[in-house]
Every structure is written in C-alpha cells, then in structure tokens.
Motif scaffolding. Structure first.
Motif, PDB file in Angstrom:
ATOM      1  N   UNK A   8     -47.420 -19.443   9.594  1.00 21.01           N
ATOM      2  CA  UNK A   8     -46.133 -18.871   9.221  1.00 21.01           C
ATOM      3  C   UNK A   8     -45.356 -19.838   8.340  1.00 21.01           C
ATOM      4  N   UNK A   9     -44.512 -19.264   7.511  1.00 19.65           N
ATOM      5  CA  UNK A   9     -43.623 -20.036   6.642  1.00 19.65           C
ATOM      6  C   UNK A   9     -42.197 -19.530   6.858  1.00 19.65           C
ATOM      7  N   UNK A  10     -41.257 -20.210   6.273  1.00 26.85           N
ATOM      8  CA  UNK A  10     -39.848 -19.807   6.357  1.00 26.85           C
ATOM      9  C   UNK A  10     -39.671 -18.369   5.859  1.00 26.85           C
ATOM     10  N   UNK A  11     -40.443 -17.976   4.864  1.00 26.94           N
ATOM     11  CA  UNK A  11     -40.332 -16.625   4.316  1.00 26.94           C
ATOM     12  C   UNK A  11     -40.768 -15.548   5.324  1.00 26.94           C
ATOM     13  N   UNK A  12     -41.531 -15.936   6.319  1.00 30.97           N
ATOM     14  CA  UNK A  12     -42.000 -14.990   7.332  1.00 30.97           C
ATOM     15  C   UNK A  12     -40.986 -14.764   8.451  1.00 30.97           C
ATOM     16  N   UNK A  13     -39.868 -15.444   8.398  1.00 28.52           N
ATOM     17  CA  UNK A  13     -38.890 -15.393   9.487  1.00 28.52           C
ATOM     18  C   UNK A  13     -38.528 -13.964   9.899  1.00 28.52           C
ATOM     19  N   UNK A  14     -38.147 -13.066   8.983  1.00 26.78           N
ATOM     20  CA  UNK A  14     -37.794 -11.703   9.420  1.00 26.78           C
ATOM     21  C   UNK A  14     -38.973 -10.962  10.070  1.00 26.78           C
ATOM     22  N   UNK A  15     -40.146 -11.048   9.476  1.00 26.68           N
ATOM     23  CA  UNK A  15     -41.306 -10.322   9.998  1.00 26.68           C
ATOM     24  C   UNK A  15     -41.736 -10.855  11.363  1.00 26.68           C
ATOM     25  N   UNK A  16     -41.781 -12.168  11.513  1.00 27.32           N
ATOM     26  CA  UNK A  16     -42.206 -12.747  12.796  1.00 27.32           C
ATOM     27  C   UNK A  16     -41.143 -12.494  13.864  1.00 27.32           C
ATOM     28  N   UNK A  17     -39.889 -12.502  13.484  1.00 29.81           N
ATOM     29  CA  UNK A  17     -38.821 -12.177  14.429  1.00 29.81           C
ATOM     30  C   UNK A  17     -39.033 -10.763  14.983  1.00 29.81           C
ATOM     31  N   UNK A  18     -39.314  -9.813  14.117  1.00 29.69           N
ATOM     32  CA  UNK A  18     -39.560  -8.433  14.553  1.00 29.69           C
ATOM     33  C   UNK A  18     -40.773  -8.360  15.474  1.00 29.69           C
TER      34      UNK A  18
END
Length: 148
Positions: A8-18
């Motif tokens: 994961x990267x910082x850009x994945x924050x919304x998707x991984x949060x979901x």
C-alpha cells in the motif's frame, strides 16, 4: 480476471480505509474505529516500521488487503511476522486471488528473513481455517488471551 498485489501507498488510503471498514464492520461485526485511527494505522504500515500492508486489486479496483505486523519471538530469538489481516471481497474468497495475497505475505516473510509467519482465526471462521490447512499451516497449541 486481472489481479495485482502490491504494498500500500499513501494514495491507497481511501480504498484501504473502505476495505478495512468492510472487514471490521461487515465481516467481523465490530464497531468501526474512527476514520482518523484507520488512517494512522495505514500510514504506519506505509512507513514500514512496524509492519507492512498489501493491497489486492482486481481489474484496477481495490478488492482485498493483508497486514503483516513485525514482532519478536523470544523462543526463536528472532523477528517474526503476524498476519493480522487477510481480507478479500466475498466474490474472491476461495479463489486464486486470495491464494496470491496469502502467498505474497509468506514470500515477504521469507524474503526478509523472518523466522515464521503466524496469525489467528476466530473459532467460527471455518472457511479461513480450511484455507490455512490447505496451505500446510499448523494449528499450534496456544490459547490467546486479551484484556481491554
């Protein structure tokens, strides 16, 4: 089906949060932590100091994740990984995609010279237990305790 698994990267924050909210609230039926807490956890894994997190994407869309925490084993006097999370969307359970996510965690553990990878499954999660047994995993004779 086009599957990609990567850290994961910082850009994945919304998707991984979901995904984590689905995992915690829908799958385990537990109260959701505050979004800020999940963001802090994901960012900690992105930094790679206490663990690492992988995201599984199907056709470019987030569909699963796994989290490895870094611990030490006194018995082995070595670092180990704890696969605290292995979650894929329901339509990917018992598929090659789930297997690839597990294999990615195991490869990371071995490539980085951890002594072993461990995890726990709830007693009623028979599907997960069968998945782990198919992968040659050993049920260890330990009893987990927790205090809150």
């Amino acid at each position: 089906m086009n599957i990609t698994i990567r850290q994961t990267t910082e850009e994945d924050l919304p998707a991984v949060t979901t995904l984590m909210q689905e995992y915690i609230g829908d799958f385990y039926k537990k109260p959701l932590p505050a979004t800020e807490q999940l963001h802090h956890l994901i960012r900690t894994m992105v930094a790679g100091q206490h663990g690492v997190q992988f995201i599984l994407e199907q056709d470019g869309k987030a569909a699963g994740f796994a989290t490895l925490y870094f611990l030490f084993s006194s018995i082995k006097a070595s670092p180990v990984t704890n696969m605290n999370d292995l979650y894929v969307a329901e339509h990917l359970r018992d598929t090659e995609a789930e297997q690839q996510l597990f294999d990615t965690c195991l490869k990371y553990t071995r490539d980085h010279h951890f002594a072993h990878m461990a995890w726990v499954a709830t007693p009623d999660n028979v599907r997960a237990q069968q998945f782990f047994e198919r992968n040659g995993c050993t049920l260890v004779p330990w009893v987990d305790y927790m205090i809150q």
